[in-house]
Scaffold this motif. Structure first.
Motif, PDB file in Angstrom:
ATOM      1  N   ARG A  13       1.084  -1.538   0.325  1.00 38.03           N
ATOM      2  CA  ARG A  13       0.155   0.138  -0.106  1.00 38.03           C
ATOM      3  C   ARG A  13       0.871   0.892  -0.454  1.00 38.03           C
ATOM      4  NH1 ARG A  13      -0.492   2.415   5.033  1.00 38.03           N
ATOM      5  NH2 ARG A  13       0.729   1.565   6.171  1.00 38.03           N
ATOM      6  N   PRO A  14       0.287   2.401  -0.661  1.00 40.24           N
ATOM      7  CA  PRO A  14       1.550   3.720  -0.706  1.00 40.24           C
ATOM      8  C   PRO A  14       1.234   4.091   0.866  1.00 40.24           C
ATOM      9  CG  PRO A  14      -0.647   4.018  -2.016  1.00 40.24           C
ATOM     10  CD  PRO A  14      -1.254   2.371  -1.751  1.00 40.24           C
ATOM     11  N   LYS A  15       2.511   4.183   1.148  1.00 41.03           N
ATOM     12  CA  LYS A  15       3.052   4.335   2.628  1.00 41.03           C
ATOM     13  C   LYS A  15       4.541   5.644   2.808  1.00 41.03           C
ATOM     14  CE  LYS A  15       5.741  -0.587   3.244  1.00 41.03           C
ATOM     15  NZ  LYS A  15       5.459  -1.226   3.996  1.00 41.03           N
ATOM     16  N   LEU A  16       4.756   5.640   4.272  1.00 43.59           N
ATOM     17  CA  LEU A  16       5.900   5.907   4.135  1.00 43.59           C
ATOM     18  C   LEU A  16       6.693   5.709   6.149  1.00 43.59           C
ATOM     19  CD1 LEU A  16       8.450   8.480   3.863  1.00 43.59           C
ATOM     20  CD2 LEU A  16       7.140  10.044   5.193  1.00 43.59           C
ATOM     21  N   ASP A  17       7.370   4.802   5.901  1.00 42.07           N
ATOM     22  CA  ASP A  17       8.270   4.104   6.248  1.00 42.07           C
ATOM     23  C   ASP A  17       9.645   4.465   7.091  1.00 42.07           C
ATOM     24  OD1 ASP A  17       5.892   2.180   6.906  1.00 42.07           O
ATOM     25  OD2 ASP A  17       6.937   0.687   6.093  1.00 42.07           O
ATOM     26  N   HIS A  18       9.481   4.858   8.587  1.00 36.97           N
ATOM     27  CA  HIS A  18      10.840   5.462   9.378  1.00 36.97           C
ATOM     28  C   HIS A  18      11.535   4.376  10.482  1.00 36.97           C
ATOM     29  CE1 HIS A  18      12.095   8.338  12.570  1.00 36.97           C
ATOM     30  NE2 HIS A  18      12.970   8.371  11.248  1.00 36.97           N
ATOM     31  N   TYR A  19      12.730   4.364   9.330  1.00 39.66           N
ATOM     32  CA  TYR A  19      13.661   3.889  10.102  1.00 39.66           C
ATOM     33  C   TYR A  19      14.875   4.557  11.229  1.00 39.66           C
ATOM     34  CZ  TYR A  19      10.988  -0.358   7.937  1.00 39.66           C
ATOM     35  OH  TYR A  19      10.159  -1.401   7.319  1.00 39.66           O
ATOM     36  N   GLU A  20      15.410   3.882  11.961  1.00 35.40           N
ATOM     37  CA  GLU A  20      17.017   4.539  11.971  1.00 35.40           C
ATOM     38  C   GLU A  20      17.747   5.300  11.459  1.00 35.40           C
ATOM     39  OE1 GLU A  20      20.200   3.965  15.733  1.00 35.40           O
ATOM     40  OE2 GLU A  20      19.009   2.334  14.823  1.00 35.40           O
ATOM     41  N   SER A  21      17.801   4.159  10.218  1.00 39.91           N
ATOM     42  CA  SER A  21      18.703   5.172   9.593  1.00 39.91           C
ATOM     43  C   SER A  21      17.990   5.533   7.774  1.00 39.91           C
ATOM     44  CB  SER A  21      19.734   3.717   9.116  1.00 39.91           C
ATOM     45  OG  SER A  21      19.165   2.647   8.510  1.00 39.91           O
ATOM     46  N   HIS A  22      16.827   5.568   7.759  1.00 39.26           N
ATOM     47  CA  HIS A  22      16.496   5.439   6.781  1.00 39.26           C
ATOM     48  C   HIS A  22      15.406   5.719   6.800  1.00 39.26           C
ATOM     49  CE1 HIS A  22      14.756   2.089   5.473  1.00 39.26           C
ATOM     50  NE2 HIS A  22      16.137   1.515   5.502  1.00 39.26           N
ATOM     51  N   LEU A  23      14.598   6.472   5.282  1.00 37.87           N
ATOM     52  CA  LEU A  23      13.094   6.274   5.065  1.00 37.87           C
ATOM     53  C   LEU A  23      12.807   5.305   3.221  1.00 37.87           C
ATOM     54  CD1 LEU A  23      12.254  10.215   5.388  1.00 37.87           C
ATOM     55  CD2 LEU A  23      11.725   8.245   6.923  1.00 37.87           C
ATOM     56  N   PHE A  24      11.039   4.207   4.438  1.00 37.00           N
ATOM     57  CA  PHE A  24      11.116   3.861   3.325  1.00 37.00           C
ATOM     58  C   PHE A  24       9.591   4.115   2.535  1.00 37.00           C
ATOM     59  CE2 PHE A  24       8.280   0.098   1.373  1.00 37.00           C
ATOM     60  CZ  PHE A  24       9.625  -0.435   0.710  1.00 37.00           C
ATOM     61  N   LEU A  25       9.580   4.434   1.698  1.00 37.78           N
ATOM     62  CA  LEU A  25       8.320   5.044   0.759  1.00 37.78           C
ATOM     63  C   LEU A  25       8.106   3.993  -0.454  1.00 37.78           C
ATOM     64  CD1 LEU A  25       8.129   8.545  -0.925  1.00 37.78           C
ATOM     65  CD2 LEU A  25       7.642   6.531  -1.646  1.00 37.78           C
ATOM     66  N   ALA A  26       6.557   3.952   0.087  1.00 39.68           N
ATOM     67  CA  ALA A  26       6.472   2.672  -1.622  1.00 39.68           C
ATOM     68  C   ALA A  26       4.739   3.801  -2.325  1.00 39.68           C
ATOM     69  CB  ALA A  26       6.077   2.019  -1.090  1.00 39.68           C
ATOM     70  N   ALA A  27       5.341   3.295  -3.727  1.00 40.62           N
ATOM     71  CA  ALA A  27       4.025   4.877  -4.709  1.00 40.62           C
ATOM     72  C   ALA A  27       3.876   4.301  -5.368  1.00 40.62           C
ATOM     73  CB  ALA A  27       4.569   6.060  -4.563  1.00 40.62           C
ATOM     74  N   TYR A  28       2.647   4.368  -6.246  1.00 42.87           N
ATOM     75  CA  TYR A  28       2.190   4.187  -7.589  1.00 42.87           C
ATOM     76  C   TYR A  28       1.764   5.653  -8.324  1.00 42.87           C
ATOM     77  CZ  TYR A  28       0.606  -0.265  -5.307  1.00 42.87           C
ATOM     78  OH  TYR A  28       0.925  -1.356  -5.306  1.00 42.87           O
ATOM     79  N   VAL A  29       2.535   4.986  -9.237  1.00 39.56           N
ATOM     80  CA  VAL A  29       1.847   5.767 -10.754  1.00 39.56           C
ATOM     81  C   VAL A  29       0.624   4.965 -11.210  1.00 39.56           C
ATOM     82  CG1 VAL A  29       4.459   7.329 -11.185  1.00 39.56           C
ATOM     83  CG2 VAL A  29       3.044   4.845 -12.399  1.00 39.56           C
ATOM     84  N   ALA A  30      -0.429   6.171 -12.000  1.00 39.01           N
ATOM     85  CA  ALA A  30      -1.952   5.939 -12.933  1.00 39.01           C
ATOM     86  C   ALA A  30      -1.625   6.119 -13.980  1.00 39.01           C
ATOM     87  CB  ALA A  30      -2.980   5.909 -11.795  1.00 39.01           C
TER      88      ALA A  30
END
Length: 323
Positions: A68-85
């Motif tokens: 799912r589109p989201k933004l996860d926050h980790y200690e050393s980095h960010l992780f982002l998931a997204a979609y183009v349509a």
């Protein structure tokens, strides 16, 4: 095939270099790097996972599809998931393409789940706004998010045009409801799918500006605010189109009901027309004496009465629009 870029103090100094060389520049001041990978597995990500200190849960999400589109926050980095349509040009079918992004202070790693994600469009935005490259990874991330959100707006516009086409066809003089109902159903499904990928982008943008404050400097802050405004705009238009699609469905049912009423009037009118000759012939078929019985002229008189009465009823119903 991996693609890479290296910016130093806002200037593009290297492109398509070996991804293994990324670790040589991590500690350099004023450096921002980009690595793009298409359809990698965990083995392909193993090298950069160790060099950039990526969390294994984020790596798993990057490899597996349908996040799912989201933004996860980790200690050393960010992780982002997204979609183009994208909306199919000749139907109401919605196509999406997923991308996962690792965001570190000096490196942006994009992982495309399929080649249909046009990364060249993102690169073109970076090249067109090269004067902002001094903002480093924040500049790279903005170009990516701006492209993703713009595809949502374009998809909304295309679906809006298709709703107008259905409306025009719905109120045409001769309406075939079956294809319109199929198009309307595909349209509602497309809006639902677009809502799923575009709606969460508001939280994603807010999270980037909150958890990635070290990335979004004063130069880039207005540009991120502009992307967030586009997200709100697309979300609002999607909700408006969903309401319009629901109204369109109600209109289809109303048109269908009106068509049924017209058919019932036509059937009833023809039944009335047929009833007159049935009445006359039924009466003359009784064993009673009547004018012209057993004569030729009596037959022609009864036939004339049937014809005149039937034509008169037909003309009367036609005048009222029942036939």
């Amino acid at each position: 095939m991996a693609r890479t870029r290296l910016y130093r103090n806002g200037v593009l100094v290297s492109e398509d270099f070996n991804p293994a060389d990324i670790s040589d520049h991590l500690d350099e001041p004023g450096v921002a790097m980009w690595l793009d990978m298409c359809e990698p597995d965990e083995a392909d990500l193993a090298t950069i996972t160790e060099e950039l200190g990526l969390h294994r849960l984020a790596v798993e999400d990057a490899v597996h599809e349908h996040q799912r589109p989201k933004l996860d926050h980790y200690e050393s980095h960010l992780f982002l998931a997204a979609y183009v349509a994208f909306v199919h040009p000749y139907s109401e079918r919605l196509n999406t393409s997923e991308i996962s992004v690792f965001i570190t202070p000096t490196c942006l790693v994009t992982v495309r789940k399929e080649p249909s994600f046009d990364i060249d469009q993102v690169v073109a935005r970076w090249d067109n706004n090269a004067d902002l490259a001094k903002s480093g990874v924040g500049f790279l991330l903005h170009g990516l998010l701006d492209y993703v959100v713009d595809t949502h707006i374009d998809a909304v516009q295309q679906l809006d045009e298709k709703i107008e086409q259905i409306e025009e066809a719905l109120f045409a003089e001769h309406v075939d409801l079956k294809p319109l109902q199929r198009r309307s159903y595909r349209l509602r499904r497309a809006l639902m799918g677009l809502r799923k990928v575009a709606g969460p982008m508001r939280e994603v943008l807010e999270g980037v500006q909150r958890h990635g404050s070290h990335l979004v400097d004063n130069t880039m802050r207005p540009y991120y605010a502009d992307v967030q405004d586009h997200v709100l705009k697309s979300s609002g238009r999607i909700e408006a189109l969903r309401d319009l699609a629901a109204t369109l469905r109600e209109t289809e049912l109303t048109v269908q009901s009106n068509q049924l009423n017209v058919i019932m009037k036509q059937v009833t009118s023809w039944a009335a027309v047929i009833a007159v000759p049935t009445l006359i012939t039924g009466f003359y078929g009784q064993n009673v004496n009547y004018p012209g019985i057993n004569t030729e002229w009596g037959f022609w008189v009864s036939t004339l009465v049937i014809a005149v009465a039937s034509v008169g009823l037909w003309w009367s119903f036609r005048k009222r629009g029942w036939l």
